[in-house]
Design a protein around this motif. Structure first.
Motif, PDB file in Angstrom:
ATOM      1  N   ALA A 173     100.856 -15.899 -32.330  1.00 52.01           N
ATOM      2  CA  ALA A 173     100.588 -17.235 -32.261  1.00 52.01           C
ATOM      3  C   ALA A 173      99.508 -17.586 -30.898  1.00 52.01           C
ATOM      4  CB  ALA A 173     101.795 -17.985 -32.240  1.00 52.01           C
ATOM      5  N   VAL A 174     100.122 -17.030 -29.730  1.00 51.34           N
ATOM      6  CA  VAL A 174      99.327 -17.230 -28.596  1.00 51.34           C
ATOM      7  C   VAL A 174      97.815 -16.377 -28.682  1.00 51.34           C
ATOM      8  CG1 VAL A 174      99.094 -16.459 -25.882  1.00 51.34           C
ATOM      9  CG2 VAL A 174     101.575 -16.888 -27.118  1.00 51.34           C
ATOM     10  N   ALA A 175      97.714 -15.521 -29.332  1.00 51.31           N
ATOM     11  CA  ALA A 175      96.421 -14.997 -29.628  1.00 51.31           C
ATOM     12  C   ALA A 175      95.469 -15.833 -30.514  1.00 51.31           C
ATOM     13  CB  ALA A 175      96.681 -13.543 -30.141  1.00 51.31           C
ATOM     14  N   LEU A 176      96.184 -16.472 -31.451  1.00 46.61           N
ATOM     15  CA  LEU A 176      95.370 -17.219 -32.253  1.00 46.61           C
ATOM     16  C   LEU A 176      95.076 -18.578 -31.738  1.00 46.61           C
ATOM     17  CD1 LEU A 176      94.484 -17.614 -35.475  1.00 46.61           C
ATOM     18  CD2 LEU A 176      96.537 -18.743 -35.717  1.00 46.61           C
ATOM     19  N   ALA A 177      95.923 -19.051 -30.943  1.00 44.35           N
ATOM     20  CA  ALA A 177      95.720 -20.458 -30.306  1.00 44.35           C
ATOM     21  C   ALA A 177      94.682 -20.301 -29.137  1.00 44.35           C
ATOM     22  CB  ALA A 177      97.001 -20.889 -29.703  1.00 44.35           C
ATOM     23  N   THR A 178      94.646 -19.291 -28.487  1.00 43.00           N
ATOM     24  CA  THR A 178      94.011 -19.122 -27.204  1.00 43.00           C
ATOM     25  C   THR A 178      92.579 -18.227 -27.389  1.00 43.00           C
ATOM     26  OG1 THR A 178      95.031 -17.144 -26.376  1.00 43.00           O
ATOM     27  CG2 THR A 178      96.026 -18.979 -25.740  1.00 43.00           C
ATOM     28  N   GLY A 179      92.648 -17.624 -28.637  1.00 42.10           N
ATOM     29  CA  GLY A 179      91.512 -16.890 -28.888  1.00 42.10           C
ATOM     30  C   GLY A 179      91.284 -15.222 -28.132  1.00 42.10           C
ATOM     31  N   ILE A 180      92.351 -15.148 -27.433  1.00 43.56           N
ATOM     32  CA  ILE A 180      92.505 -13.860 -26.665  1.00 43.56           C
ATOM     33  C   ILE A 180      93.171 -12.809 -27.512  1.00 43.56           C
ATOM     34  CG2 ILE A 180      93.549 -12.863 -24.684  1.00 43.56           C
ATOM     35  CD1 ILE A 180      93.557 -15.547 -23.238  1.00 43.56           C
ATOM     36  N   ALA A 181      92.469 -12.151 -28.036  1.00 42.66           N
ATOM     37  CA  ALA A 181      92.987 -11.040 -28.901  1.00 42.66           C
ATOM     38  C   ALA A 181      93.993  -9.999 -28.317  1.00 42.66           C
ATOM     39  CB  ALA A 181      91.838 -10.179 -29.784  1.00 42.66           C
ATOM     40  N   ARG A 182      93.911  -9.654 -27.286  1.00 43.06           N
ATOM     41  CA  ARG A 182      94.928  -8.844 -26.579  1.00 43.06           C
ATOM     42  C   ARG A 182      96.056  -9.614 -25.884  1.00 43.06           C
ATOM     43  NH1 ARG A 182      91.733  -7.123 -20.738  1.00 43.06           N
ATOM     44  NH2 ARG A 182      90.989  -9.327 -20.355  1.00 43.06           N
ATOM     45  N   ALA A 183      96.518 -10.849 -26.456  1.00 40.67           N
ATOM     46  CA  ALA A 183      97.500 -11.744 -25.837  1.00 40.67           C
ATOM     47  C   ALA A 183      98.637 -10.922 -25.708  1.00 40.67           C
ATOM     48  CB  ALA A 183      97.404 -12.896 -26.571  1.00 40.67           C
ATOM     49  N   THR A 184      99.143 -10.292 -26.990  1.00 39.09           N
ATOM     50  CA  THR A 184     100.507  -9.635 -27.007  1.00 39.09           C
ATOM     51  C   THR A 184     100.748  -8.416 -25.813  1.00 39.09           C
ATOM     52  OG1 THR A 184     100.635 -10.346 -29.225  1.00 39.09           O
ATOM     53  CG2 THR A 184     102.096  -8.416 -28.354  1.00 39.09           C
ATOM     54  N   THR A 185      99.605  -7.828 -26.135  1.00 34.95           N
ATOM     55  CA  THR A 185      99.697  -6.535 -25.008  1.00 34.95           C
ATOM     56  C   THR A 185      99.342  -7.026 -23.565  1.00 34.95           C
ATOM     57  OG1 THR A 185      98.152  -5.266 -26.607  1.00 34.95           O
ATOM     58  CG2 THR A 185      98.162  -4.602 -24.325  1.00 34.95           C
ATOM     59  N   LEU A 186      98.818  -8.152 -23.185  1.00 32.59           N
ATOM     60  CA  LEU A 186      98.681  -8.524 -21.843  1.00 32.59           C
ATOM     61  C   LEU A 186     100.141  -9.117 -21.368  1.00 32.59           C
ATOM     62  CD1 LEU A 186      95.792 -10.888 -20.536  1.00 32.59           C
ATOM     63  CD2 LEU A 186      98.286 -11.434 -20.150  1.00 32.59           C
TER      64      LEU A 186
END
Length: 235
Positions: A173-186
């Motif tokens: 959800a964070v990746a989708l909302a922010t456009g940051i594909a690596r959000a989960t890994t980060l």
């Protein structure tokens, strides 16, 4: 070695072994070596690397292309880095570099000659990727490294902002909302200590993340205000 004159005997012996006639303090040059009708070799002696040493050596290039600088081989924790950096500078300037050890042995680090730098495609691509990933121009040129905003930090801040507003959330959800594909890994790697995993794939912002988010937001606001032309008002 406490005097520049201490460098002369080993340097003289080095070139004499190669068939040169060597003399010290010839004109403005510390050492001059000649072999038949070949161009002369000039060596500038100093006890340490300095800008003035390179200035002197560059001035001697008006006389001959065969110019060396000679210094005692540096020692200590930073010696290897110091030698590497100055060796690179010598090569770029077309200068030779000789280092002298305490026992009188000499090491020719490089000979004079034209420099043909090799470009690193990997470093170029890395630089351009970071350039493209940075949003806006968050850093002033010349800023200290500790205050640099990298693309990675920008991504981490965006994730922290989302969690601060929406509470615990799945990485997807964070990746989708922010456009940051690596959000989960980060958030999972958590290099800054800004995130806490509370369930499988679910993260929340930590207390440190809250403090850092507010601090970076304040610093960004101050930087934007300071960058405004005099007399303008923030919008």
């Amino acid at each position: 070695m406490t005097r520049e004159a201490d460098l002369y005997p080993p340097i003289k012996a080095l070139f004499e072994r190669q068939g040169y006639e060597v003399k010290g303090e010839v004109g403005a040059a510390d050492v001059v070596a000649r072999r038949g009708d070949e161009d002369p070799v000039i060596v500038e002696l100093k006890l340490r690397f300095s800008l003035s040493l390179f200035h002197q050596a560059i001035a001697r290039q008006a006389i001959t292309d065969l110019v060396y600088i000679a210094v005692p081989k540096p020692k200590g924790k930073q010696a290897r880095r110091m030698l590497k950096d100055n060796l690179s500078l010598c090569r770029r300037l077309g200068l030779g570099l000789i280092t002298v050890l305490p026992d009188g042995r000499v090491e020719v680090q490089c000979d004079p000659g034209p420099y043909a730098p090799r470009k690193s495609k990997v470093r170029t691509q890395r630089l351009l990727r970071e350039f493209d990933r940075l949003r806006g121009d968050p850093n002033s040129g010349g800023a200290t490294r500790s205050g640099i905003v990298t693309a990675y930090r920008q991504d981490a801040l965006a994730c922290a902002e989302y969690l601060a507003e929406h509470g615990p959330s799945k990485g997807a959800a964070v990746a989708l909302a922010t456009g940051i594909a690596r959000a989960t890994t980060l958030m999972r790697d958590n290099h800054y200590g800004w995130f806490e995993k509370i369930a499988l794939g679910v993260y929340q912002i930590s207390e440190k993340g809250q403090r850092e988010r507010l601090r970076w937001r304040a610093e960004a606001s101050d930087a934007e205000t300071n960058a405004m032309p005099e007399g303008s008002e923030p919008k």
